[in-house]
Write a protein that holds these residues in place. Structure first.
Motif, PDB file in Angstrom:
ATOM      1  N   VAL A 155     -16.719 -16.068  -6.527  1.00 18.87           N
ATOM      2  CA  VAL A 155     -15.419 -15.412  -6.704  1.00 18.87           C
ATOM      3  C   VAL A 155     -14.835 -15.746  -8.074  1.00 18.87           C
ATOM      4  CG1 VAL A 155     -13.063 -15.292  -5.844  1.00 18.87           C
ATOM      5  CG2 VAL A 155     -14.975 -15.304  -4.248  1.00 18.87           C
TER       6      VAL A 155
ATOM      7  N   PHE B  17       0.822  -1.212   0.000  1.00 19.81           N
ATOM      8  CA  PHE B  17       0.000   0.000   0.000  1.00 19.81           C
ATOM      9  C   PHE B  17       0.856   1.261   0.000  1.00 19.81           C
ATOM     10  CE2 PHE B  17      -2.788   2.983   2.582  1.00 19.81           C
ATOM     11  CZ  PHE B  17      -3.571   3.342   1.501  1.00 19.81           C
TER      12      PHE B  17
ATOM     13  N   LEU C 131     -16.451 -13.639 -10.565  1.00 18.27           N
ATOM     14  CA  LEU C 131     -15.870 -12.285 -10.535  1.00 18.27           C
ATOM     15  C   LEU C 131     -14.565 -12.254 -11.326  1.00 18.27           C
ATOM     16  CD1 LEU C 131     -15.793  -9.407  -9.312  1.00 18.27           C
ATOM     17  CD2 LEU C 131     -14.455 -10.376  -7.462  1.00 18.27           C
TER      18      LEU C 131
ATOM     19  N   PHE D 190      -7.528  -5.397  -0.069  1.00 19.83           N
ATOM     20  CA  PHE D 190      -8.332  -5.793   1.081  1.00 19.83           C
ATOM     21  C   PHE D 190      -8.232  -7.291   1.293  1.00 19.83           C
ATOM     22  CE2 PHE D 190     -10.648  -1.724   0.390  1.00 19.83           C
ATOM     23  CZ  PHE D 190     -10.329  -1.183   1.612  1.00 19.83           C
TER      24      PHE D 190
ATOM     25  N   ARG E  60      -5.311  -6.868 -13.062  1.00 19.25           N
ATOM     26  CA  ARG E  60      -5.894  -6.444 -14.340  1.00 19.25           C
ATOM     27  C   ARG E  60      -6.780  -5.216 -14.157  1.00 19.25           C
ATOM     28  NH1 ARG E  60      -6.241  -9.265 -18.869  1.00 19.25           N
ATOM     29  NH2 ARG E  60      -8.343  -8.490 -19.199  1.00 19.25           N
ATOM     30  N   VAL E  61      -7.231  -5.000 -12.950  1.00 20.29           N
ATOM     31  CA  VAL E  61      -8.006  -3.789 -12.676  1.00 20.29           C
ATOM     32  C   VAL E  61      -7.230  -2.943 -11.677  1.00 20.29           C
ATOM     33  CG1 VAL E  61     -10.277  -4.671 -13.211  1.00 20.29           C
ATOM     34  CG2 VAL E  61      -9.310  -5.077 -10.976  1.00 20.29           C
TER      35      VAL E  61
ATOM     36  N   LEU F 181      -8.441  -5.475   7.253  1.00 12.55           N
ATOM     37  CA  LEU F 181      -8.796  -4.090   7.574  1.00 12.55           C
ATOM     38  C   LEU F 181      -7.974  -3.600   8.758  1.00 12.55           C
ATOM     39  CD1 LEU F 181     -12.665  -3.918   7.070  1.00 12.55           C
ATOM     40  CD2 LEU F 181     -10.822  -3.410   5.487  1.00 12.55           C
TER      41      LEU F 181
ATOM     42  N   ILE G  56     -19.040  -7.636  -4.577  1.00 15.10           N
ATOM     43  CA  ILE G  56     -18.815  -8.457  -5.766  1.00 15.10           C
ATOM     44  C   ILE G  56     -19.880  -8.144  -6.816  1.00 15.10           C
ATOM     45  CG2 ILE G  56     -18.758 -10.834  -6.615  1.00 15.10           C
ATOM     46  CD1 ILE G  56     -17.551 -11.647  -3.967  1.00 15.10           C
TER      47      ILE G  56
ATOM     48  N   ILE H  70     -10.179   1.090  -6.922  1.00 17.66           N
ATOM     49  CA  ILE H  70     -11.186   0.507  -6.061  1.00 17.66           C
ATOM     50  C   ILE H  70     -11.572  -0.896  -6.527  1.00 17.66           C
ATOM     51  CG2 ILE H  70     -13.557   0.797  -5.302  1.00 17.66           C
ATOM     52  CD1 ILE H  70     -11.594   2.662  -3.929  1.00 17.66           C
ATOM     53  N   SER H  71     -11.602  -1.111  -7.816  1.00 22.30           N
ATOM     54  CA  SER H  71     -11.939  -2.448  -8.305  1.00 22.30           C
ATOM     55  C   SER H  71     -10.904  -3.462  -7.821  1.00 22.30           C
ATOM     56  CB  SER H  71     -11.984  -2.473  -9.832  1.00 22.30           C
ATOM     57  OG  SER H  71     -13.023  -1.674 -10.295  1.00 22.30           O
TER      58      SER H  71
ATOM     59  N   LEU I 135      -4.084  -0.650  -2.923  1.00 22.51           N
ATOM     60  CA  LEU I 135      -5.001  -0.788  -1.788  1.00 22.51           C
ATOM     61  C   LEU I 135      -5.637  -2.167  -1.857  1.00 22.51           C
ATOM     62  CD1 LEU I 135      -6.436   0.404   0.634  1.00 22.51           C
ATOM     63  CD2 LEU I 135      -8.091   1.427  -0.902  1.00 22.51           C
TER      64      LEU I 135
ATOM     65  N   ALA J   3      -9.202  -3.281  -5.115  1.00 25.89           N
ATOM     66  CA  ALA J   3      -9.479  -3.507  -3.694  1.00 25.89           C
ATOM     67  C   ALA J   3     -10.573  -4.548  -3.522  1.00 25.89           C
ATOM     68  CB  ALA J   3      -9.876  -2.197  -3.026  1.00 25.89           C
ATOM     69  N   MET J   4     -11.630  -4.412  -4.320  1.00 22.93           N
ATOM     70  CA  MET J   4     -12.761  -5.324  -4.151  1.00 22.93           C
ATOM     71  C   MET J   4     -12.410  -6.731  -4.606  1.00 22.93           C
ATOM     72  SD  MET J   4     -16.218  -3.446  -4.801  1.00 22.93           S
ATOM     73  CE  MET J   4     -16.414  -1.703  -4.855  1.00 22.93           C
ATOM     74  N   VAL J   5     -11.618  -6.841  -5.667  1.00 17.55           N
ATOM     75  CA  VAL J   5     -11.277  -8.172  -6.160  1.00 17.55           C
ATOM     76  C   VAL J   5     -10.395  -8.901  -5.153  1.00 17.55           C
ATOM     77  CG1 VAL J   5     -10.153  -9.439  -7.995  1.00 17.55           C
ATOM     78  CG2 VAL J   5     -11.504  -7.442  -8.528  1.00 17.55           C
TER      79      VAL J   5
ATOM     80  N   ILE K  70      -4.499 -11.961 -11.683  1.00 16.13           N
ATOM     81  CA  ILE K  70      -5.886 -11.644 -12.046  1.00 16.13           C
ATOM     82  C   ILE K  70      -6.289 -10.274 -11.507  1.00 16.13           C
ATOM     83  CG2 ILE K  70      -8.295 -12.309 -11.738  1.00 16.13           C
ATOM     84  CD1 ILE K  70      -7.356 -15.213 -11.689  1.00 16.13           C
TER      85      ILE K  70
ATOM     86  N   LEU L 257     -10.391  -8.406  -2.059  1.00 15.81           N
ATOM     87  CA  LEU L 257     -11.308  -8.728  -0.963  1.00 15.81           C
ATOM     88  C   LEU L 257     -12.055 -10.026  -1.267  1.00 15.81           C
ATOM     89  CD1 LEU L 257     -12.768  -7.788   1.657  1.00 15.81           C
ATOM     90  CD2 LEU L 257     -14.433  -6.696   0.184  1.00 15.81           C
ATOM     91  N   ALA L 258     -12.520 -10.130  -2.503  1.00 20.82           N
ATOM     92  CA  ALA L 258     -13.299 -11.309  -2.876  1.00 20.82           C
ATOM     93  C   ALA L 258     -12.452 -12.576  -2.768  1.00 20.82           C
ATOM     94  CB  ALA L 258     -13.830 -11.141  -4.295  1.00 20.82           C
ATOM     95  N   PHE L 259     -11.219 -12.519  -3.233  1.00 20.41           N
ATOM     96  CA  PHE L 259     -10.367 -13.712  -3.159  1.00 20.41           C
ATOM     97  C   PHE L 259     -10.090 -14.089  -1.710  1.00 20.41           C
ATOM     98  CE2 PHE L 259      -9.345 -12.925  -7.638  1.00 20.41           C
ATOM     99  CZ  PHE L 259      -9.468 -14.212  -8.102  1.00 20.41           C
TER     100      PHE L 259
END
Ligand SMILES: Nc1ncnc2c1ncn2[C@@H]1O[C@H](COP(=O)(O)OP(=O)(O)OP(=O)(O)O)[C@@H](O)[C@H]1O
Ligand SMILES: [Mg+2]
Lengths: 389, 237, 290
Positions: C271, A91, C274, A99, A147-148, A286, C232, A151-152, A97, A154-156, A144, A158-160
């Motif tokens: 996921v 960071f 996504l 998550f 590639r974005v 977080l 997501i 904020i995207s 950034l 960060a969310m990806v 993966i 987070l998802a993983f």
């Protein structure tokens, strides 16, 4: 604290002699390199001696520094500091950034627990296997998610990390122990790292991990890749125009940070002698973010201080919550005060709103204000900038 | 000599950590069209954006005697400044009617004037602005500024990339607009400037390098060549 | 067949909940560029507010349940509006700091909820009909699914109408496209910021009351649990796109239900989806190209 007198001495000496400017500059440069190094070394030596001393800091530490309970807390703080440092690489240096940093830490914690549980590998080979696994996971996820951007990204991440969390809690083939977690199987762990009596060995291990992580982070930051990563953070377009490869550099930093987190995770497993699903949660990432911001984004020592401070605060606030003093308060005060995370969260919000640059930023401003002559002010500023660049 | 409508003193602006307006000082007279000239990338657009507070800026800007350099963009605009940005910046997903409705500030917006100037827009009021041609989008952009009774119009390269016939139409609309309020016009097309401008301000590398009467500058091809690096048509002929 | 119908409708119900969270997230992100981590707390507080209403006035009456829905939405809206006014606004245009502030708020509020209501789930009551099932093509579908779906559809229609036919809606749509130009037309977009926060908070608060019926309990972690999937959904649908959020919410939730039933790892499938969407279309299904 030890920096200030050293710097003062050094600058007063240069005032007296007032040699050729070039000479002064060269000496200044050398000083700037040696002063932090010497301070750091002194600090490490001091920390290494703590288990042999009986220092009491009532209110900060649960007991004298040689007791296992206190060493356990300190070792935890050092490991969390190292973890925060690996997040700083992500960071603070590369501006990524994420998550999902908890995922790689969890790979270390759970990976080692599972390998020790299921195979007959001794500790070191097992650790190597887990490290390789961590690098592989980081490569795939990083390739993966990078590639974005913004904020995207960060969310990806987070998802993983969430996927990892789900996997751990679902307890596939009984490997992770689900919500219960997994106890450390000590059969193949050397005896010196097992048991309350050996807590100080674990403490030294934690200190060594922190020092190694610090050295690697420093090395990466000073390397060409580190400079490109920092430049990418500021202006990705420009890096691309001059022929840099931002994607690859970011991936490299991502993988290094993740690998460090995996390594710290393994030490964490040995220290805590078990793995719990909380270390895989988004909340855990977080809290890493909170530590780094608290310490000051972009500052190495800030990240460590943030991690250590957060851990100690978390421990002490937990003790405070259970104390008599709190239990007697009216519920309007008792409820918030008995929730460490409420206090830490609020503190964090306040720091973001009113203390930009966190602890490191505040220290820098303080150093500026208290500087007696402009020369020294410049000196300190340059030190700090170099330190945090 | 009446008081200028806009006074710009030592305006500086930074974007993305880069100083794009170095030090700009000029006045906009209370009547007529003041043209801003300069080569590509010298900071004309950035100057307008800095005036409007769209870029972080320092310096002193007064509109009819009132300081506006500390105000937010929407406040400045509500003081009576119309803005026609460089690349039209119509809201592509909104219809023509919605684009215009969004711009209406006054209690009695001048819908008739706009309908007279741009009958095409009335016909296309239900069409999404993103599907309009470049010229039609420019009309939407101009119409948004003309709907309200402004004290000053900031217009940035309204003829950029338009066919000659449309350029004439836009110039006519601008002349009409200039009759109602002073205009600060960034423009590359010297014919349009010749037709409309009364005063000129030339910018180079983020600084003002020339101000003066428009006709005077246009009569001096050498000077134009020197300031802008372009040949006027007479010069070429 | 009946299993498929049941999975489908249950998935739609879950999708409805995702949408109630994701719609606000997407609007807030689209207009302000803020990723709002506190959105889960809006939902949780709405859920607890609804639960308190039901607990005090009698959970089994429809009138009280209606009131709980209204109170949940109002509390969510008020909490969200205050968040914007007191915290987010001070960090205007500093997106990372804005995200950090919402992270801190999320951590602090979840802890506060734990302190106030305890960290264990509270099982809830409701009108008797909601506990029952309705037979659809041979499948006994729990009634609360229909309620969630109906509410989400109404919210979707309401937000669409609001965006299309009010001046604030016009400002929000324009602001999602080009915020700077909206201010250059003399409009103070910050009023619209507070408003989207309030609208998003109301949807989340409403979602909280419905989610507690859907899951059968309220807990301090209800919001955080849904928030991750709502994130997501927002990314898959395309940041800033309301329709994208609706489509992705249904897609994600239905897929999740089916994968959970047949394989047990629905969350992982989500996921993977996504990752796939990002590889093929980094801006999401209906997002504008960055
Ligand atoms: N948003 C931005 N980010 C980075 N650089 C910018 C930005 N806006 C302007 N610049 C830089 O500032 C300088 C001045 O740009 P500006 O658009 O003001 O020029 P201009 O005089 O309007 O040029 P033109 O005649 O081509 O429209 C350019 O070098 C440009 O690259
Ligand atoms: Mg321009």
């Amino acid at each position: 604290m030890t920096t200030t007198p050293t710097t003062q001495q050094a600058s007063s000496r240069s005032d007296e002699t007032a040699p050729l400017p070039a000479d002064d500059g060269a000496r200044g440069a050398a000083r700037r390199r040696w002063v932090p190094l010497a301070t750091g070394l002194a600090l490490v030596v001091l920390l290494a001696c703590l288990p042999l001393l009986a220092i009491s800091l009532p209110g900060v530490l649960p007991g004298p520094t040689y007791t296992p309970g206190t060493l356990q807390v300190l070792a935890l703080a050092l490991l969390v500091g190292a973890l925060a440092l690996s997040y700083h690489l992500l960071f603070g240096v590369a501006g990524l950034l994420s998550f999902g940093h908890a995922l790689y830490f969890a790979v270390g914690v759970y990976g080692l627990a599972i390998v020790l549980d299921r195979t007959d590998l001794p500790l070191l080979p097992a650790a190597c296997v887990v490290l390789v696994g961590g690098i592989a996971v980081a490569h795939v996820v990083g390739a993966i998610s990078l590639r974005v951007t913004g904020i995207s990204f960060a969310m990806v991440t987070l998802a993983f990390a969430q996927a990892g969390n789900v996997l751990v809690r679902r307890n596939p083939a009984g490997a992770t122990g689900g919500e219960e977690g997994l106890a450390l199987d000590t059969t193949h762990v050397p005896d010196v790292l097992v048991g309350v009596a050996n807590t100080r060995n674990l403490y030294w291990l934690a200190l060594a991990v922190l020092v190694v992580v610090y050295a690697i982070v420093l090395w990466v930051e000073r390397s060409r890749a580190g400079h490109v990563a920092a430049a990418t953070r500021e202006n990705e377009m420009r890096v691309r125009v001059v022929g840099g490869r931002p994607y690859l550099v970011k991936l490299l930093v991502f993988v290094v940070a993740a690998t460090l987190a995996t390594a710290v995770g393994m030490a964490y497993l040995l220290l805590q002698s078990g793995a719990v699903p909380r270390v895989t949660s988004a909340d855990f990432t977080l809290t890493l973010l909170v530590m780094v911001v608290l310490g000051g984004v972009g500052s190495r020592w800030g990240a460590v201080v943030g991690g250590v401070l957060y851990t100690l605060l978390d421990q002490r606030l937990g003790a405070l919550a259970a104390s008599e003093a709190i239990a007697g308060l009216p519920s309007v005060l008792r409820v918030p005060l008995s929730e460490p995370l409420f206090i830490l969260g609020t503190l964090f919000v306040l720091v973001v709103l009113f203390l930009p640059g966190g602890i490191a930023g505040a220290a820098q401003r303080l150093a500026h204000r208290s500087g007696r002559n402009r020369d020294r002010q410049r000196e300190v500023a340059r030190d700090t900038i170099e330190e945090s660049a | 000599m009446t008081e200028p409508i806009l006074r710009v003193t030592n305006l500086r602006a930074t974007v993305a950590g880069q100083q794009v307006v170095e030090d700009v000082t000029f006045d906009v007279p209370a009547t007529g069209v003041t043209a801003v000239l300069g080569r590509n990338g010298v900071g004309k657009t950035s100057t307008l954006k800095a005036l409007l507070g769209l870029y972080a800026r320092t310096g002193e800007v007064t509109l009819a005697g009132e300081r506006i350099d500390r105000l937010s963009t929407d406040r400045i605009v509500r003081r009576g400044v119309g803005y026609v940005p460089e690349d039209r910046e119509v809201f592509a997903g909104l219809t023509v009617a919605e684009n215009l409705r969004l711009a209406e500030r006054d209690a009695a917006p001048r819908r008739e004037l706009v309908a007279d100037l741009f009958p095409d827009l009335v016909r296309r009021s239900a069409q999404r602005a993103g599907t309009l041609s470049g010229g039609q989008q420019q009309m939407v952009s101009l119409a948004r500024a003309l709907l309200n009774d402004n004290r000053l119009l900031l217009v940035d390269e309204p003829t950029k990339g338009l066919a000659p016939k449309i350029v004439g139409q836009v110039a006519t609309a601008l002349a009409e607009a200039a009759a109602t309020a002073p205009v600060l016009l960034v423009e590359q097309n010297l014919e349009v400037i010749e037709r409309l401008a009364t005063t000129v301000v030339v910018i180079d590398a983020g600084r003002v390098v020339h101000t003066g009467d428009a006709a005077e500058l246009l009569d001096d091809p050498d000077r134009i060549q020197r300031l802008l690096g372009v040949h006027t048509s007479e010069n070429a002929a | 067949m009946s299993t498929i119908v049941l999975l489908l409708i249950t998935g739609l119900g879950l999708g409805a909940l995702y949408f109630l969270v994701a719609s606000g997230l997407s609007l807030i992100y689209g207009l302000m560029g803020v990723l709002n981590f506190a959105h889960g707390s809006f939902l949780t507080l709405g859920a607890f507010a609804g639960w308190e209403v039901a607990r005090r006035l009698g959970a089994d009456s429809w009138g009280v349940f209606g009131l709980a829905l209204v109170v949940g939405a109002a509390v969510g809206a008020a909490f969200a509006a205050l968040t914007e006014l007191l915290l987010v606004r001070r960090l205007y245009e500093r997106h990372i700091e804005q995200v950090l502030v919402t992270v801190g708020l999320a951590l602090a509020t979840v802890a506060l909820f734990e302190g106030t209501w305890g960290s264990d789930p509270e099982f809830i009551e409701g009108p008797a009909w909601l506990r029952g099932t309705t037979d659809v093509a041979g499948a006994p579908v729990p009634n609360d699914r229909f309620l969630a779906i109906g509410a989400a559809v109404l919210v979707l229609i309401g937000i669409v109408l609001f965006l299309r036919y009010t001046r604030f809606g016009l400002i929000i749509r324009a602001g999602v496209e080009n915020r700077a130009m909206v201010t250059a037309l003399g409009i103070d977009v910050r009023k619209a910021f507070t408003l989207v926060f309030a609208v998003g908070g109301a949807a989340a608060g409403l979602g909280g009351v419905l989610a507690s019926q859907y899951f059968g309990y309220v807990s301090p972690h209800l919001g955080a649990q849904l928030l991750i999937f709502a994130f997501i959904v927002t990314v898959i649908g395309g940041l800033g796109s309301l329709t994208g959020a609706a489509v992705a919410a249904v897609l994600v939730a239905v897929l999740q239900q089916f994968a959970n039933y047949y394989w047990g790892y629905g969350d992982l499938v989500v996921v993977l989806l996504l990752a796939l969407v990002l590889l093929v279309r980094p801006s999401g299904l209906l997002g504008r190209r960055a």
